[in-house]
Design a protein around this motif. Structure first.
Motif, PDB file in Angstrom:
ATOM      1  N   ALA A  31       0.912  -1.330  -0.414  1.00  0.00           N
ATOM      2  CA  ALA A  31       0.132   0.243   0.129  1.00  0.00           C
ATOM      3  C   ALA A  31       0.736   0.904   0.165  1.00  0.00           C
ATOM      4  N   GLU A  32       1.857   1.552   1.223  1.00  0.00           N
ATOM      5  CA  GLU A  32       2.558   2.436   0.712  1.00  0.00           C
ATOM      6  C   GLU A  32       3.180   2.862  -1.458  1.00  0.00           C
ATOM      7  N   THR A  33       4.523   1.823  -1.387  1.00  0.00           N
ATOM      8  CA  THR A  33       4.316   1.886  -2.988  1.00  0.00           C
ATOM      9  C   THR A  33       3.250   2.069  -3.282  1.00  0.00           C
ATOM     10  N   ALA A  34       2.358   1.666  -3.097  1.00  0.00           N
ATOM     11  CA  ALA A  34       0.976   2.261  -4.450  1.00  0.00           C
ATOM     12  C   ALA A  34       0.413   3.454  -4.105  1.00  0.00           C
ATOM     13  N   ALA A  35       1.168   3.754  -2.426  1.00  0.00           N
ATOM     14  CA  ALA A  35       0.218   5.533  -2.919  1.00  0.00           C
ATOM     15  C   ALA A  35       0.209   6.426  -2.992  1.00  0.00           C
ATOM     16  N   GLY A  36       1.720   6.202  -4.110  1.00  0.00           N
ATOM     17  CA  GLY A  36       1.764   7.015  -5.479  1.00  0.00           C
ATOM     18  C   GLY A  36       1.593   7.414  -6.286  1.00  0.00           C
ATOM     19  N   VAL A  37       0.485   5.753  -6.707  1.00  0.00           N
ATOM     20  CA  VAL A  37      -0.332   6.159  -7.655  1.00  0.00           C
ATOM     21  C   VAL A  37      -1.625   6.308  -7.659  1.00  0.00           C
ATOM     22  N   THR A  38      -2.032   5.924  -6.833  1.00  0.00           N
ATOM     23  CA  THR A  38      -3.226   5.621  -6.184  1.00  0.00           C
ATOM     24  C   THR A  38      -3.967   7.487  -5.263  1.00  0.00           C
ATOM     25  N   ASP A  39      -2.690   8.032  -5.218  1.00  0.00           N
ATOM     26  CA  ASP A  39      -3.461   9.228  -4.499  1.00  0.00           C
ATOM     27  C   ASP A  39      -3.251  10.125  -5.752  1.00  0.00           C
ATOM     28  N   ARG A  40      -2.943   9.735  -7.256  1.00  0.00           N
ATOM     29  CA  ARG A  40      -3.463  10.914  -8.238  1.00  0.00           C
ATOM     30  C   ARG A  40      -4.630  10.443  -9.255  1.00  0.00           C
ATOM     31  N   ALA A  88      -2.359  -6.535 -18.514  1.00  0.00           N
ATOM     32  CA  ALA A  88      -1.661  -5.818 -18.679  1.00  0.00           C
ATOM     33  C   ALA A  88      -2.651  -4.540 -17.830  1.00  0.00           C
ATOM     34  N   ALA A  89      -2.968  -4.248 -18.124  1.00  0.00           N
ATOM     35  CA  ALA A  89      -3.734  -3.082 -17.283  1.00  0.00           C
ATOM     36  C   ALA A  89      -2.844  -2.652 -16.494  1.00  0.00           C
ATOM     37  N   GLY A  90      -3.428  -3.482 -15.365  1.00  0.00           N
ATOM     38  CA  GLY A  90      -2.737  -3.695 -14.212  1.00  0.00           C
ATOM     39  C   GLY A  90      -1.503  -3.670 -14.145  1.00  0.00           C
ATOM     40  N   LEU A  91      -0.236  -3.858 -14.481  1.00  0.00           N
ATOM     41  CA  LEU A  91       0.739  -3.674 -14.751  1.00  0.00           C
ATOM     42  C   LEU A  91       1.429  -2.810 -15.366  1.00  0.00           C
ATOM     43  N   VAL A  92       1.128  -2.160 -16.145  1.00  0.00           N
ATOM     44  CA  VAL A  92       1.245  -1.041 -15.746  1.00  0.00           C
ATOM     45  C   VAL A  92       1.414   0.118 -14.719  1.00  0.00           C
ATOM     46  N   PRO A  93      -0.071   0.599 -13.813  1.00  0.00           N
ATOM     47  CA  PRO A  93       0.341   1.195 -13.200  1.00  0.00           C
ATOM     48  C   PRO A  93       0.908   0.829 -12.098  1.00  0.00           C
ATOM     49  N   THR A  95       4.084  -0.948 -12.527  1.00  0.00           N
ATOM     50  CA  THR A  95       5.396  -0.613 -13.047  1.00  0.00           C
ATOM     51  C   THR A  95       5.493   0.831 -12.548  1.00  0.00           C
ATOM     52  N   VAL A  96       5.006   1.650 -12.280  1.00  0.00           N
ATOM     53  CA  VAL A  96       5.431   2.753 -12.572  1.00  0.00           C
ATOM     54  C   VAL A  96       5.578   3.156 -11.230  1.00  0.00           C
ATOM     55  N   ALA A  97       4.695   2.870 -10.100  1.00  0.00           N
ATOM     56  CA  ALA A  97       5.041   2.967  -8.978  1.00  0.00           C
ATOM     57  C   ALA A  97       5.648   1.746  -7.797  1.00  0.00           C
ATOM     58  N   GLY A  98       5.560   1.170  -8.431  1.00  0.00           N
ATOM     59  CA  GLY A  98       6.651   0.113  -7.587  1.00  0.00           C
ATOM     60  C   GLY A  98       8.691   0.227  -8.362  1.00  0.00           C
ATOM     61  N   HIS A  99       8.291   0.368  -9.565  1.00  0.00           N
ATOM     62  CA  HIS A  99      10.056   0.785 -10.068  1.00  0.00           C
ATOM     63  C   HIS A  99      10.130   1.941 -10.846  1.00  0.00           C
ATOM     64  N   PRO A 100      10.836   2.816 -10.630  1.00  0.00           N
ATOM     65  CA  PRO A 100      10.954   3.955 -10.898  1.00  0.00           C
ATOM     66  C   PRO A 100      12.350   4.377 -11.363  1.00  0.00           C
ATOM     67  N   VAL A 101      12.543   4.223 -12.708  1.00  0.00           N
ATOM     68  CA  VAL A 101      13.400   3.130 -13.003  1.00  0.00           C
ATOM     69  C   VAL A 101      14.521   5.293 -13.162  1.00  0.00           C
ATOM     70  N   TRP A 102      13.497   6.105 -13.458  1.00  0.00           N
ATOM     71  CA  TRP A 102      14.304   7.759 -13.682  1.00  0.00           C
ATOM     72  C   TRP A 102      14.353   8.369 -12.742  1.00  0.00           C
ATOM     73  N   ASP A 103      14.620   7.857 -11.331  1.00  0.00           N
ATOM     74  CA  ASP A 103      15.208   8.283 -10.051  1.00  0.00           C
ATOM     75  C   ASP A 103      16.464   6.708  -9.544  1.00  0.00           C
ATOM     76  N   ARG A 104      17.576   8.355 -10.579  1.00  0.00           N
ATOM     77  CA  ARG A 104      18.439   7.787 -10.575  1.00  0.00           C
ATOM     78  C   ARG A 104      19.581   7.332  -9.126  1.00  0.00           C
ATOM     79  N   SER A 105      18.628   8.043  -8.397  1.00  0.00           N
ATOM     80  CA  SER A 105      19.419   8.626  -6.606  1.00  0.00           C
ATOM     81  C   SER A 105      19.553   8.015  -6.050  1.00  0.00           C
ATOM     82  N   ARG A 106      18.185   6.558  -6.398  1.00  0.00           N
ATOM     83  CA  ARG A 106      18.409   5.638  -5.313  1.00  0.00           C
ATOM     84  C   ARG A 106      19.563   5.039  -4.706  1.00  0.00           C
ATOM     85  N   PRO A 107      19.392   3.954  -4.303  1.00  0.00           N
ATOM     86  CA  PRO A 107      20.846   3.069  -4.285  1.00  0.00           C
ATOM     87  C   PRO A 107      20.383   1.526  -4.622  1.00  0.00           C
TER      88      PRO A 107
END
Length: 180
Positions: A31-40, A88-93, A95-107
């Motif tokens: 739920a914490e990870t999903a909150a980034g998408v669900t809040d939007r 497939a429709a459920g996999l997109v959000p 992936t966006v919420a769980g695997h932010p590849v655009w954030d290179r600063s993460r360890p």
């Protein structure tokens, strides 16, 4: 090809069934990870219908249940195309919420990139399953060819009717010439 297709669908569906059960039973873990998408999505859901739940844990549980149902349908060969589309429709959000590849600063950026690419591969497999007609012509092909067959049948019927009318007219003319 049928055994290969059946095995491939079962293998593709397995990850969705297993993770769907985990999400349904323990939604708080995701739920914490999903909150980034669900809040939007919250304003859109409230606007669509105020009775729709908007908290992240409930939405994770709903997605988990849909993954289990669609995954089992895909694995067993029932409603495979719609099931693959739902997954497939459920996999997109996810992936966006769980695997932010655009954030290179993460360890764990390298791990996130691998997981993102894994989900991308799963999405490709689901898209193939969603359009797979199992060797039978698709609906578009069947409808266009049915229309063509109908037009040919109609033209043939018109030609036959004209020919029979001509024969009937010739028979009537011949009958008038007969004595009696």
């Amino acid at each position: 090809m049928k055994p290969v297709r059946t095995a491939a669908r079962a293998m593709l569906a397995s990850i969705f069934v297993i993770q769907g059960v985990q999400s349904f039973l323990k939604p708080e873990a995701k739920a914490e990870t999903a909150a980034g998408v669900t809040d939007r999505l919250k304003p859109l859901l409230e606007k669509a219908d105020p009775r729709i739940p908007t908290d992240a844990a409930t939405l994770v549980r709903i997605k988990g249940a849909s993954d289990v149902i669609a995954g089992l349908a895909l694995a067993t060969g029932h409603f495979t195309r719609p099931a693959a589309a739902v997954l497939a429709a459920g996999l997109v959000p996810t992936t966006v919420a769980g695997h932010p590849v655009w954030d290179r600063s993460r360890p764990d950026a390298k791990v996130q990139q691998i997981q993102f690419l894994k989900n991308l591969g799963l999405l490709g497999g689901l898209l193939l399953a969603a359009v797979d007609t199992e060797g039978r012509p698709g609906l578009g092909y069947r409808t266009s060819h049915a229309a063509n067959r109908s037009q040919r049948s109609l033209r043939r019927a018109v030609r036959t009717a004209r020919r029979e009318a001509k024969i009937a007219a010739m028979s009537a003319a011949a009958a008038r010439k007969l004595p009696g």
